[in-house]
Design an enzyme around this catalytic site. Structure first.
Site, mmCIF file in Angstrom:
data_model
loop_
_atom_site.group_PDB
_atom_site.id
_atom_site.type_symbol
_atom_site.label_atom_id
_atom_site.label_comp_id
_atom_site.label_asym_id
_atom_site.label_seq_id
_atom_site.Cartn_x
_atom_site.Cartn_y
_atom_site.Cartn_z
ATOM 1 N N ASP A 1 -16.898 -15.082 122.495
ATOM 2 C CA ASP A 1 -17.073 -14.750 121.071
ATOM 3 C C ASP A 1 -18.368 -13.970 120.815
ATOM 4 O OD1 ASP A 1 -14.702 -15.718 120.135
ATOM 5 O OD2 ASP A 1 -15.494 -17.613 119.379
ATOM 6 N N ASN B 1 -12.043 -22.171 122.170
ATOM 7 C CA ASN B 1 -11.743 -20.740 122.085
ATOM 8 C C ASN B 1 -10.280 -20.508 122.465
ATOM 9 O OD1 ASN B 1 -12.103 -18.131 121.372
ATOM 10 N ND2 ASN B 1 -12.914 -17.483 123.334
ATOM 11 N N ARG C 1 -21.381 -25.817 116.721
ATOM 12 C CA ARG C 1 -20.977 -24.660 117.516
ATOM 13 C C ARG C 1 -21.649 -24.712 118.892
ATOM 14 N NH1 ARG C 1 -16.994 -20.938 118.154
ATOM 15 N NH2 ARG C 1 -17.705 -18.786 118.185
ATOM 16 N N SER D 1 -18.605 -16.914 114.911
ATOM 17 C CA SER D 1 -17.270 -17.507 114.869
ATOM 18 C C SER D 1 -16.500 -17.002 113.651
ATOM 19 C CB SER D 1 -17.410 -19.028 114.769
ATOM 20 O OG SER D 1 -16.162 -19.639 114.556
ATOM 21 N N SER D 2 -15.184 -17.087 113.734
ATOM 22 C CA SER D 2 -14.350 -16.801 112.559
ATOM 23 C C SER D 2 -13.849 -18.090 111.916
ATOM 24 C CB SER D 2 -13.133 -15.966 112.963
ATOM 25 O OG SER D 2 -13.546 -14.762 113.538
ATOM 26 N N GLY E 1 -6.670 -19.272 114.794
ATOM 27 C CA GLY E 1 -6.108 -17.919 114.774
ATOM 28 C C GLY E 1 -7.102 -16.832 115.083
ATOM 29 N N GLY E 2 -8.242 -17.187 115.691
ATOM 30 C CA GLY E 2 -9.228 -16.175 116.079
ATOM 31 C C GLY E 2 -9.650 -15.349 114.883
ATOM 32 N N THR F 1 -6.939 -23.243 118.879
ATOM 33 C CA THR F 1 -8.056 -23.885 118.179
ATOM 34 C C THR F 1 -7.319 -24.833 117.265
ATOM 35 O OG1 THR F 1 -9.637 -22.092 118.347
ATOM 36 C CG2 THR F 1 -9.782 -23.350 116.350
#
Ligand code: DON
Length: 571
Positions: free
Chosen positions: A422, A400, A107, A451-452, A471-472, A380
C-alpha cells in the site's frame, strides 16, 4: 492593533461564553430523538459466526466496544483471507453517553529497517512480488494492539471474555465456505510456499472441499496468550520472538524492536456535513475521510436532485477523479508528512476544483495537473455494531490481499500481512489496486502506509448509519455511493445492494458492475467522454447497521455479494 489580534480579542470572549454554554447547546441542538436509545443491538459482519460472537458478548453484558473486539477477533479466525492478528485495521467509535468519538488507528507500520527503494530492482523498477508475497511484504501488525486497547479503554468486560469466542473458533474449527474456498483457490500457490499455512488451509497441498473443517490450534494459543497477558502477550516474549525469527527466516526484516515499539494511535475523526448529514469519517493514514469530505464539498456546489441520472453519475465521477488525484499526491501518514486536510476539505478548494468540471464533457485525468505515470481481488473485512444504548463501532481490518503475504509463522499460527504494497514503491508506480502515489506515501522506517479503509458513521435528523466495506481503492467510492443512497432515503438493505461504479483518477476509466447502468445511460456517459469498463465480478462486501429515529427501527444488512450475516437483537 493588528487585524488578527483584533479578531482574537473579539473571538475570545465569545469562545468563553460558548465553552460555558456548550453542554447546554449540545443538548438543545441535538435532534430530539437522538438522545433516546435504540433498545436494540445490531451487528453486521462478513460471517455469521463473527456476528454471533458479538451477540454472545452483548448478551453477557458487554457494550458495543466489547462486541467489536469479539467480532474483530472472530473475523481474524474465520475470515483468515481477509484479516488476521498479523495485520491491522481502523475502528471508528461513538460513545452515546457523552457523544465522545474517536478513531483507533491500528494500521501496520513499516519495519525500522525499511528503505524507500526496498522494492525496486537494480534498474529502479518495482518488483511487485517482493511487496506482495512472503515476509518482506509485511508491515508490523497493529490489530492485536487495537483489540487490547479497545477492550481495556472502552469495553465493560475483561479482554479474556471478549476473546473467548475467537479462541473457541480457532480451537474447534469451522467449515470452509464458498468465499473462503474462492480465496484459497486464488492464493493456493503462495500458501503452498509456507509449510504452516499449507498445513492449516490445504490438504496435501490442494484446496480442500467445501465443508472441510479448518482448525487452528497454534493461533488459538496466541489468542489465549493475548487474552491473558494483553499487549505484551503479542509484542514481546515468546510470540514476538517466534514472529521475528519466522519473518527473518523467510526473507523479512522485522526485529524485536519493531514489535516492542508498536502502539495504536487514537486520532480525531474527520467530521463533514452534507445535505443535513453529519458524517464521521476516517482520518489519515486512511485516505477515505479526506476524499469523501472533499467529494461532499465538490458536489455541494450542484443541485444534484435537479439533474438526471447521467449528469448525476457524471458529476460524481468527476468528483471521484479529483479526490483520488489528491489522494495520490498529498496523502500519507500524518506523523511523517504534512497532510493538508483542512485545505483539501475546504469549500474554497472545492470551488476551484469545480471550475474545471464541465457538464458536457469528462475531464481527461491527464489534463489535471498531476504527475507522470510509470507504466504500469483481494480481501479485507468490515463490520458494524450498534448496541442498545446507542454506542457505535465501524471497523475495517485487513491483511491487504487474500491471506496477506501468504506466510504463516508456524509456532503462533499468525499469517503475516502484505500491507507494504500500500506504500508507493516509486512515484507513479501502480500498486495492487492500480493506485498511484508519490512522496507523501513513500516508504520510511516506522511509517504507516496510506489506506483506503473507510469505516464511517452517518447521523442526521432521520437516524444513524454505520457502514464500511473491503475493496481496496474502491472502498472510498463504495462508501460514498452508499452514503448518497442513505441520503436519498435508502435503508440498510438498499445501501448494501446498490450497483456500484468507480473512478480513481488513474487509470482514467469509469469502472462499473454489470448492472450499474442501463444501455442508454452507458451510451450517454460514453458520449461525454468517459471510458466505461465493465467489471466481470461484483465487488465489495459492505456491512451496514441503521437506526431510524422516527420509527425506532434498527436494521442490519450484509452485502448480498458476500456470505455475511446481519443480526438485530431486541432488549
Ligand atoms: O488499506 C487498504 O487500503 C488496503 N490494504 C485494503 C485492501 C482491501 O480492501 C482488499 N479488499 N478487497
Amino acid at each position: 492593533m493588528s487585524v488578527a489580534a483584533r479578531r482574537k480579542n473579539l473571538v475570545s470572549p465569545l469562545m468563553k461564553i460558548l465553552r460555558v454554554l456548550a453542554p447546554v447547546l449540545f443538548v438543545v441542538l441535538l435532534p430530539a430523538r437522538a438522545a433516546e436509545t435504540p433498545s436494540r443491538a445490531a451487528i453486521a459482519s462478513a460471517h455469521p459466526l463473527a456476528s454471533a460472537a458479538g451477540m454472545e458478548v452483548l448478551a453477557a453484558g458487554g457494550n458495543a466496544f466489547d462486541a467489536a473486539v469479539a467480532v474483530s477477533a472472530a473475523l481474524t479466525v474465520i475470515v483468515p483471507n481477509g484479516s488476521g492478528l498479523g495485520g491491522g485495521g481502523f475502528w471508528l467509535l461513538h460513545r452515546s453517553e457523552d457523544r465522545f468519538e474517536t478513531f483507533i488507528d491500528g494500521r501496520e507500520k513499516a519495519p525500522l529497517a525499511a528503505t524507500a527503494d526496498m522494492y525496486l530492482d537494480a534498474a529502479g523498477d518495482p518488483v511487485t512480488s517482493a511487496s506482495r508475497e512472503g515476509p518482506l511484504a509485511a508491515g508490523i501488525p497493529g490489530l492485536p494492539a487495537a483489540l487490547v486497547h479497545m477492550s481495556e479503554t472502552y469495553g465493560a468486560l475483561p479482554l479474556s471474555q471478549n476473546l473467548a469466542p475467537a479462541i473457541r473458533l480457532a480451537r474447534d474449527g469451522y467449515p470452509v465456505y464458498s468465499r473462503l474456498h474462492r480465496g484459497l483457490q486464488a492464493r493456493q500457490s503462495v500458501l503452498r510456499r509456507s509449510p504452516a499455512a499449507s498445513a492449516i488451509f490445504l490438504i496435501d497441498g490442494e484446496v480442500p472441499e467445501l465443508g472441510h473443517v479448518i482448525v487452528q490450534p497454534a493461533l488459538a494459543g496466541t489468542l489465549e496468550r493475548l487474552a491473558e497477558e494483553g499487549h505484551s502477550g503479542f509484542y514481546s516474549g515468546p510470540v514476538a520472538e517466534a514472529l521475528v525469527t519466522g519473518a527473518r527466516s523467510g526473507g523479512g526484516i522485522w526485529t524485536l524492536d519493531d514489535l516492542a515499539s508498536y502502539s495504536v494511535i487514537e486520532r480525531e475523526p474527520i467530521v463533514a456535513n452534507f445535505n443535513g448529514v453529519r458524517a464521521l469519517l476516517a482520518p489519515p493514514p486512511s485516505s477515505g475521510g479526506v476524499a469523501i469530505a472533499n467529494m461532499f464539498q465538490i458536489l455541494g456546489g450542484y443541485e444534484l436532485a435537479e439533474h438526471g441520472r447521467v449528469a448525476q453519475v457524471h458529476l460524481l465521477v468527476e468528483a471521484m477523479r479529483r479526490a483520488y488525484r489528491d489522494r495520490a499526491i498529498y496523502l500519507g501518514d500524518p506523523d511523517f508528512v504534512d497532510v493538508p486536510v483542512a485545505r483539501l476539505t475546504h469549500p474554497f478548494y472545492a470551488a476551484g476544483q469545480r471550475a474545471s468540471i464541465r457538464l458536457d464533457r469528462a475531464t481527461p485525468s491527464e489534463n489535471l495537473p498531476g504527475f507522470t505515470v510509470v507504466a504500469g481481488g483481494t480481501q479485507t473485512t468490515h463490520f458494524s455494531v450498534l448496541d442498545a444504548k446507542g454506542n457505535r463501532v465501524a471497523g475495517t481490518q485487513s491483511l491487504n490481499s487474500w491471506f496477506g503475504s501468504g506466510y504463516m509463522e508456524p509456532e503462533t499460527g499468525v499469517m503475516l500481512n502484505n500491507e507494504m504494497d500500500d506504500f508507493s514503491a516509486k512515484p507513479g508506480a501502480q500498486n495492487l489496486y492500480q493506485l498511484v502515489g508519490a512522496k507523501a506515501n513513500a516508504i520510511a522506517p516506522g511509517k504507516r502506509m496510506l489506506s483506503s479503509m473507510s469505516p464511517t458513521i452517518l447521523e442526521s435528523d432521520r437516524g444513524v448509519a454505520i457502514l464500511g466495506t473491503p475493496g481496496g481503492s474502491r472502498i472510498i467510492s463504495m462508501v460514498m455511493l452508499a452514503t448518497l443512497e442513505w441520503l436519498n432515503g435508502a435503508d440498510a438493505q438498499g445501501m448494501v445492494s446498490l450497483p456500484r461504479f468507480h473512478h480513481q483518477y488513474l487509470p482514467d476509466k469509469l469502472f462499473h458492475e454489470p448492472d450499474a447502468f442501463n444501455e442508454e445511460d452507458a451510451a450517454a456517459l460514453a458520449a461525454l467522454g468517459h471510458e466505461l469498463s465493465v467489471l466481470t465480478r461484483l465487488y465489495g462486501n459492505m456491512q451496514v447497521v441503521t437506526w431510524d429515529f422516527e420509527t425506532g427501527k434498527v436494521q442490519a444488512a450484509s452485502d448480498p455479494r458476500g456470505q455475511g450475516d446481519a443480526k438485530v437483537r431486541v432488549y
